[in-house]
Design an enzyme around this catalytic site. Structure first.
Site, PDB file in Angstrom:
ATOM      1  N   CYS A   4       7.373 -10.715 -13.120  1.00  0.00           N
ATOM      2  CA  CYS A   4       6.231  -9.876 -13.508  1.00  0.00           C
ATOM      3  C   CYS A   4       6.511  -9.147 -14.824  1.00  0.00           C
ATOM      4  O   CYS A   4       7.579  -8.556 -15.000  1.00  0.00           O
ATOM      5  CB  CYS A   4       5.932  -8.868 -12.403  1.00  0.00           C
ATOM      6  SG  CYS A   4       4.489  -7.853 -12.770  1.00  0.00           S
ATOM      7  N   CYS A  39       7.627  -1.617 -13.559  1.00  0.00           N
ATOM      8  CA  CYS A  39       7.659  -0.629 -12.464  1.00  0.00           C
ATOM      9  C   CYS A  39       9.118  -0.429 -12.017  1.00  0.00           C
ATOM     10  O   CYS A  39       9.785  -1.395 -11.612  1.00  0.00           O
ATOM     11  CB  CYS A  39       6.795  -1.106 -11.303  1.00  0.00           C
ATOM     12  SG  CYS A  39       5.147  -1.638 -11.838  1.00  0.00           S
ATOM     13  N   CYS A  85      10.606  -1.904  -8.656  1.00  0.00           N
ATOM     14  CA  CYS A  85      10.202  -3.229  -8.160  1.00  0.00           C
ATOM     15  C   CYS A  85      11.222  -4.334  -8.416  1.00  0.00           C
ATOM     16  O   CYS A  85      11.697  -4.525  -9.545  1.00  0.00           O
ATOM     17  CB  CYS A  85       8.853  -3.611  -8.771  1.00  0.00           C
ATOM     18  SG  CYS A  85       8.194  -5.134  -8.064  1.00  0.00           S
ATOM     19  N   CYS A 142      -2.497  -9.544   4.209  1.00  0.00           N
ATOM     20  CA  CYS A 142      -2.404  -9.005   2.850  1.00  0.00           C
ATOM     21  C   CYS A 142      -1.553  -9.930   1.999  1.00  0.00           C
ATOM     22  O   CYS A 142      -0.415 -10.232   2.362  1.00  0.00           O
ATOM     23  CB  CYS A 142      -1.740  -7.630   2.867  1.00  0.00           C
ATOM     24  SG  CYS A 142      -2.495  -6.490   4.013  1.00  0.00           S
ATOM     25  N   CYS A 198      -6.819  -9.027   2.461  1.00  0.00           N
ATOM     26  CA  CYS A 198      -6.488  -8.026   1.446  1.00  0.00           C
ATOM     27  C   CYS A 198      -5.669  -8.726   0.370  1.00  0.00           C
ATOM     28  O   CYS A 198      -4.816  -9.555   0.687  1.00  0.00           O
ATOM     29  CB  CYS A 198      -5.673  -6.892   2.068  1.00  0.00           C
ATOM     30  SG  CYS A 198      -5.180  -5.634   0.868  1.00  0.00           S
ATOM     31  N   CYS A 215      -7.618  -0.168  -0.830  1.00  0.00           N
ATOM     32  CA  CYS A 215      -6.338   0.178  -0.210  1.00  0.00           C
ATOM     33  C   CYS A 215      -5.483   0.749  -1.332  1.00  0.00           C
ATOM     34  O   CYS A 215      -5.143   0.042  -2.277  1.00  0.00           O
ATOM     35  CB  CYS A 215      -5.697  -1.068   0.394  1.00  0.00           C
ATOM     36  SG  CYS A 215      -4.007  -0.789   0.974  1.00  0.00           S
ATOM     37  N   ARG A 219      -1.267   4.058   6.346  1.00  0.00           N
ATOM     38  CA  ARG A 219      -0.292   3.034   6.745  1.00  0.00           C
ATOM     39  C   ARG A 219       1.138   3.467   6.440  1.00  0.00           C
ATOM     40  O   ARG A 219       1.483   3.794   5.311  1.00  0.00           O
ATOM     41  CB  ARG A 219      -0.566   1.700   6.058  1.00  0.00           C
ATOM     42  CG  ARG A 219       0.434   0.634   6.532  1.00  0.00           C
ATOM     43  CD  ARG A 219       0.131  -0.785   6.056  1.00  0.00           C
ATOM     44  NE  ARG A 219      -1.240  -1.119   6.257  1.00  0.00           N
ATOM     45  CZ  ARG A 219      -2.086  -1.398   5.266  1.00  0.00           C
ATOM     46  NH1 ARG A 219      -1.685  -1.409   4.029  1.00  0.00           N
ATOM     47  NH2 ARG A 219      -3.332  -1.682   5.521  1.00  0.00           N
TER      48      ARG A 219
HETATM   49  N1  SAM Z   1       1.627  -6.549  -8.741  1.00  0.00           N
HETATM   50  C1  SAM Z   1       0.723  -5.881  -7.919  1.00  0.00           C
HETATM   51  C2  SAM Z   1       0.633  -4.419  -8.213  1.00  0.00           C
HETATM   52  O1  SAM Z   1       1.572  -3.831  -8.690  1.00  0.00           O
HETATM   53  O2  SAM Z   1      -0.408  -3.829  -7.912  1.00  0.00           O
HETATM   54  C3  SAM Z   1       0.960  -6.094  -6.457  1.00  0.00           C
HETATM   55  C4  SAM Z   1       2.307  -6.082  -5.837  1.00  0.00           C
HETATM   56  S1  SAM Z   1       3.160  -4.541  -5.782  1.00  0.00           S
HETATM   57  C5  SAM Z   1       4.737  -5.096  -5.302  1.00  0.00           C
HETATM   58  C6  SAM Z   1       2.486  -3.618  -4.414  1.00  0.00           C
HETATM   59  C7  SAM Z   1       3.045  -2.241  -4.136  1.00  0.00           C
HETATM   60  O3  SAM Z   1       4.260  -2.331  -3.392  1.00  0.00           O
HETATM   61  C8  SAM Z   1       3.436  -1.363  -5.308  1.00  0.00           C
HETATM   62  O4  SAM Z   1       2.335  -0.762  -5.897  1.00  0.00           O
HETATM   63  C9  SAM Z   1       4.358  -0.346  -4.667  1.00  0.00           C
HETATM   64  O5  SAM Z   1       3.617   0.772  -4.247  1.00  0.00           O
HETATM   65  C10 SAM Z   1       4.944  -1.106  -3.474  1.00  0.00           C
HETATM   66  N2  SAM Z   1       6.371  -1.368  -3.679  1.00  0.00           N
HETATM   67  C11 SAM Z   1       6.902  -2.284  -4.512  1.00  0.00           C
HETATM   68  N3  SAM Z   1       8.245  -2.239  -4.476  1.00  0.00           N
HETATM   69  C12 SAM Z   1       8.595  -1.267  -3.605  1.00  0.00           C
HETATM   70  C13 SAM Z   1       9.833  -0.744  -3.153  1.00  0.00           C
HETATM   71  N4  SAM Z   1      10.996  -1.183  -3.615  1.00  0.00           N
HETATM   72  N5  SAM Z   1       9.811   0.240  -2.225  1.00  0.00           N
HETATM   73  C14 SAM Z   1       8.624   0.706  -1.768  1.00  0.00           C
HETATM   74  N6  SAM Z   1       7.433   0.250  -2.163  1.00  0.00           N
HETATM   75  C15 SAM Z   1       7.393  -0.718  -3.083  1.00  0.00           C
HETATM   76 FE1  SF4 Z   2       4.733  -6.296 -11.140  1.00  0.00          FE
HETATM   77 FE2  SF4 Z   2       6.180  -5.219  -9.180  1.00  0.00          FE
HETATM   78 FE3  SF4 Z   2       4.864  -3.652 -10.859  1.00  0.00          FE
HETATM   79 FE4  SF4 Z   2       3.484  -5.141  -9.081  1.00  0.00          FE
HETATM   80  S1  SF4 Z   2       4.888  -3.476  -8.626  1.00  0.00           S
HETATM   81  S2  SF4 Z   2       3.016  -4.857 -11.256  1.00  0.00           S
HETATM   82  S3  SF4 Z   2       4.796  -6.941  -8.999  1.00  0.00           S
HETATM   83  S4  SF4 Z   2       6.551  -5.036 -11.404  1.00  0.00           S
END
Ligand code: SAM
Ligand code: SF4
Ligand code: DTB
Length: 333
Positions: A73, A77, A80, A117, A148, A208, A280
């Site tokens: 990606c 973030c 992530c 989801c 979702c 959501c 949730r």
């Molecule tokens: N890329 C899309 C986005 O960012 O909207 C969808 C996938 S993203 C992984 C979905 C959500 O998972 C993130 O917004 C975050 O809130 C949660 N998430 C991701 N990594 C996480 C982690 N290590 N611990 C807790 N929540 C996490």
């Molecule tokens: Fe990409 Fe992870 Fe951020 Fe979603 S949370 S936009 S998958 S880097």
């Protein structure tokens, strides 16, 4: 309320004047903070009372997750595992084939999930992805599951297309407060997030939207995140509260963990501020004791992810969740 005299109850601004609050009531940061710092027993009594006005307190909705496009990606973030900016153990993949997704969704239905989801590690879906995504939504819906998706940012046209395809929910988290947001993500803004949320809402889908606790943010940031959520034109129908799963190789791998009591306080506040929403208890349950999860359910959480994998990280085994539900007398919604 530390330092208060025994028996003294701190008045909560505006709360005291209007006990029968409308679901759409506007929250200020000060009002939310006042509720957040109530004595723990008062906070949980109040959140459980609100919960019972809107939901059966012993029923919990079950969702199941599938990562339909893993890793690589372009967003950064800080939490992530799937960001190409970090060196993690996650290998990138292409979009999964529809048949495989449907086979997984069928298993989810058999295991009692009512919502499916699907997540993709994208900044946003490309125009060429949309036909496949629409096909996926149709195929999963045909199984009788709520659908979702979480695919990153959407423009209004994409939101309209997903809505027309019958998508029930779109997940798009604000993750934290507006002021802490730049410490978590630099490749998009909080305002970008709100734009997509308004496209989803205006296209007629359910929203959501929630966030993550334990990324080094302050307690005020956590409360302010809920203020933003509850003051959206309509409170999100589903509010995931994630506890950070620290991922090796990400900037947040060593973030100071949030204490269980502070976590439960936020769940309770979410229930009070968004009385009719599903709250949730999302990522991080593997690191929680049964007792902490029980307190979260008492505080008003009424949805979880089931299945031993979230997107890339672990989640409790089905048997552990069955045992937990038996111990607590909980049933699937
Ligand atoms: N890329 C899309 C986005 O960012 O909207 C969808 C996938 S993203 C992984 C979905 C959500 O998972 C993130 O917004 C975050 O809130 C949660 N998430 C991701 N990594 C996480 C982690 N290590 N611990 C807790 N929540 C996490
Ligand atoms: Fe990409 Fe992870 Fe951020 Fe979603 S949370 S936009 S998958 S880097
Ligand atoms: C949400 O708020 N939590 C889910 C879902 N929405 C997509 C994702 C949790 C991801 C946990 C980390 C991982 O599995 O990589």
């Amino acid at each position: 309320m530390l330092g208060a005299k025994e028996g003294e109850t701190k008045p909560i601004p505006s709360q005291e004047k209007s006990p029968a609050r409308a679901v759409t009531q506007e929250w200020t940061s000060q009002d939310a903070w006042a509720v957040y710092q109530l004595p723990f027993n008062d906070l949980l009594f109040r959140s459980q009372s609100v919960h019972r006005e809107h939901f059966d307190p012993n029923r919990v909705q079950l969702s199941r997750l599938l990562n339909i496009k893993t890793g690589g990606c372009p967003e950064d973030c800080g939490y992530c595992s799937q960001s190409s900016h970090h060196s993690t153990a996650v290998a990138p993949s292409k979009l999964m084939e529809v048949e495989k997704i449907v086979a997984e969704a069928r298993k989810a239905k058999e295991s009692g999930a009512t919502r499916y989801c699907m997540g993709a590690a994208w900044r946003n879906p490309k125009p060429r992805d949309m036909d496949a995504i629409v096909e996926i939504v149709g195929a999963v819906k045909q199984l009788g599951l709520e659908t979702c998706l979480t695919l990153g940012m959407l423009d209004r046209g994409q939101a309209d297309r997903l809505s027309a395809a019958g998508l029930d929910y779109y997940n798009h988290n604000i993750d934290t407060s507006e002021s802490y947001y730049p410490s978590v993500i630099s490749t998009r803004t909080f305002a970008d997030r709100l734009d997509t949320l308004s496209h989803v809402h205006e296209a007629g889908m359910k929203v959501c939207c929630g966030g993550i606790l334990g990324m080094g943010e302050s307690e005020q940031d956590r409360v302010d995140m809920l203020v933003t959520l509850s003051n959206l034109p309509k409170a999100p129908e589903s509010v995931p509260i994630n506890m950070l799963i620290p991922i090796a190789g990400t900037p947040m791998a060593k973030a100071p963990p949030i204490g269980p009591i502070e976590f439960v306080r936020i769940v309770a506040l979410a229930r009070i501020m968004m009385p009719a929403s599903f709250v949730r208890l999302s990522a991080g349950r593997s690191a929680m004791t049964d007792e902490m999860q029980a307190l979260c359910f008492f505080a008003g959480a009424n949805s979880i992810f089931v299945g031993d994998t979230l997107l890339t990280a672990g989640n409790p085994q089905d048997e552990a969740d069955r045992k937990l539900f038996r111990r607590l007398g909980l049933e699937a919604l």
